[in-house]
Enzyme design. Structure first.
Site, PDB file in Angstrom:
ATOM      1  CG  ASP A 258      93.237  18.516  -2.212  1.00 19.68           C
ATOM      2  OD1 ASP A 258      93.310  19.382  -3.103  1.00 19.68           O
ATOM      3  OD2 ASP A 258      94.155  17.701  -1.968  1.00 19.68           O
ATOM      4  CB  ILE A 259      93.719  13.135  -2.410  1.00 19.34           C
ATOM      5  CG1 ILE A 259      93.836  11.683  -2.016  1.00 19.34           C
ATOM      6  CG2 ILE A 259      95.025  13.670  -2.969  1.00 19.34           C
ATOM      7  CD1 ILE A 259      94.081  10.735  -3.189  1.00 19.34           C
TER       8      ILE A 259
ATOM      9  CG  ASN B 218      97.191  26.896  -7.421  1.00 18.73           C
ATOM     10  OD1 ASN B 218      97.322  28.002  -6.904  1.00 18.73           O
ATOM     11  ND2 ASN B 218      97.238  25.772  -6.706  1.00 18.73           N
TER      12      ASN B 218
ATOM     13  N   GLY C  30     101.479  26.657  -9.525  1.00 15.49           N
ATOM     14  CA  GLY C  30     101.144  25.512  -8.689  1.00 15.49           C
ATOM     15  C   GLY C  30     100.080  24.599  -9.251  1.00 15.49           C
ATOM     16  CD  GLN C  31      95.940  24.472 -13.879  1.00 17.76           C
ATOM     17  OE1 GLN C  31      96.373  25.488 -14.422  1.00 17.76           O
ATOM     18  NE2 GLN C  31      94.799  23.899 -14.221  1.00 17.76           N
ATOM     19  CB  SER C  32      99.689  19.508 -10.062  1.00 13.98           C
ATOM     20  OG  SER C  32      98.658  19.337  -9.120  1.00 13.98           O
TER      21      SER C  32
ATOM     22  CG  HIS D  65      91.396  22.140  -9.505  1.00 13.44           C
ATOM     23  ND1 HIS D  65      92.104  21.881 -10.665  1.00 13.44           N
ATOM     24  CD2 HIS D  65      92.332  22.348  -8.547  1.00 13.44           C
ATOM     25  CE1 HIS D  65      93.398  21.933 -10.421  1.00 13.44           C
ATOM     26  NE2 HIS D  65      93.574  22.224  -9.138  1.00 13.44           N
TER      27      HIS D  65
ATOM     28  CG  HIS E 192      92.883  24.425  -4.270  1.00 10.37           C
ATOM     29  ND1 HIS E 192      93.487  23.272  -3.822  1.00 10.37           N
ATOM     30  CD2 HIS E 192      93.372  24.647  -5.515  1.00 10.37           C
ATOM     31  CE1 HIS E 192      94.330  22.832  -4.756  1.00 10.37           C
ATOM     32  NE2 HIS E 192      94.281  23.648  -5.789  1.00 10.37           N
TER      33      HIS E 192
HETATM   34  P1  5GP Z   1      96.575  22.053  -8.156  1.00 13.65           P
HETATM   35  O1  5GP Z   1      97.968  21.693  -7.718  1.00 13.65           O
HETATM   36  O2  5GP Z   1      96.360  21.672  -9.608  1.00 13.65           O
HETATM   37  O3  5GP Z   1      96.151  23.464  -7.863  1.00 13.65           O
HETATM   38  O4  5GP Z   1      95.589  21.187  -7.280  1.00 13.65           O
HETATM   39  C1  5GP Z   1      95.381  19.836  -7.501  1.00 13.65           C
HETATM   40  C2  5GP Z   1      94.854  19.258  -6.217  1.00 13.65           C
HETATM   41  O5  5GP Z   1      94.281  18.011  -6.503  1.00 13.65           O
HETATM   42  C3  5GP Z   1      95.921  19.040  -5.156  1.00 13.65           C
HETATM   43  O6  5GP Z   1      95.593  19.786  -3.982  1.00 13.65           O
HETATM   44  C4  5GP Z   1      95.905  17.528  -4.918  1.00 13.65           C
HETATM   45  O7  5GP Z   1      96.075  17.188  -3.555  1.00 13.65           O
HETATM   46  C5  5GP Z   1      94.540  17.152  -5.437  1.00 13.65           C
HETATM   47  N1  5GP Z   1      94.478  15.799  -5.976  1.00 13.65           N
HETATM   48  C6  5GP Z   1      95.377  15.221  -6.816  1.00 13.65           C
HETATM   49  N2  5GP Z   1      94.975  13.988  -7.149  1.00 13.65           N
HETATM   50  C7  5GP Z   1      93.792  13.781  -6.502  1.00 13.65           C
HETATM   51  C8  5GP Z   1      92.886  12.675  -6.453  1.00 13.65           C
HETATM   52  O8  5GP Z   1      93.078  11.633  -7.075  1.00 13.65           O
HETATM   53  N3  5GP Z   1      91.780  12.825  -5.683  1.00 13.65           N
HETATM   54  C9  5GP Z   1      91.538  13.977  -4.983  1.00 13.65           C
HETATM   55  N4  5GP Z   1      90.413  14.014  -4.247  1.00 13.65           N
HETATM   56  N5  5GP Z   1      92.357  15.043  -5.015  1.00 13.65           N
HETATM   57  C10 5GP Z   1      93.481  14.943  -5.763  1.00 13.65           C
END
Ligand code: 5GP
Ligand code: ZN
Length: 116
Positions: free
Chosen positions: A34-35, A89, A95-97, A102, A104
């Site tokens: 994760d970034i 999420n 919290g899904q973005s 995916h 975590h």
């Molecule tokens: P969500 O919020 O959808 O559950 O999780 C998305 C995750 O993707 C977040 O934890 C965010 O830090 C990670 N993320 C977003 N953009 C990137 C990216 O470009 N590269 C990587 N490795 N992770 C990313």
């Protein structure tokens, strides 16, 4: 599920069109760091094929979900002590973005439990 991220960020990572720190893969799934890590181990495990969220994936291809979980388990052994939290999420209010499913894979420390 809302899904207007075109082209999809994680499809681009899977295709190698965007950089990511890949830590493991199977024929059907890929895992990368994760970034913005929230724990000593914070990996994302994704299917190579695009599904919007875990419910869509589970309905369409439960074996693929099992493949992702097996990869997560193996990586928790390689990158931490084998114990992990797996979070999907599902939906913006949860919290899904990124709308490519995916998990975590979180661990490497004693984890608290305060989701809200
Ligand atoms: P969500 O919020 O959808 O559950 O999780 C998305 C995750 O993707 C977040 O934890 C965010 O830090 C990670 N993320 C977003 N953009 C990137 C990216 O470009 N590269 C990587 N490795 N992770 C990313
Ligand atoms: Zn995608």
């Amino acid at each position: 599920m809302s899904d207007n991220q075109d082209p999809c960020l994680f499809c681009q990572i899977v295709a190698g069109d965007l950089p990511a720190e890949i830590v493991g893969q199977t024929e059907r799934s890929v895992a990368f760091k994760d970034i913005a890590p929230q724990a000593p181990m914070h990996l994302l495990v994704v299917p190579r094929e695009h599904f919007g969220d875990i419910a869509q994936l589970a309905a369409a291809d439960p074996a693929l979900l099992a493949d992702m979980i097996e990869l997560a388990d193996n990586l928790a052994g390689e990158n931490a002590d084998g114990q992990f939290r797996l979070v999907f999420n599902s939906g913006p209010r949860a919290g899904q973005s990124v709308f490519h499913v995916h998990g975590h894979v979180i661990g490497g420390a004693e984890l608290g439990w305060t989701p809200a």
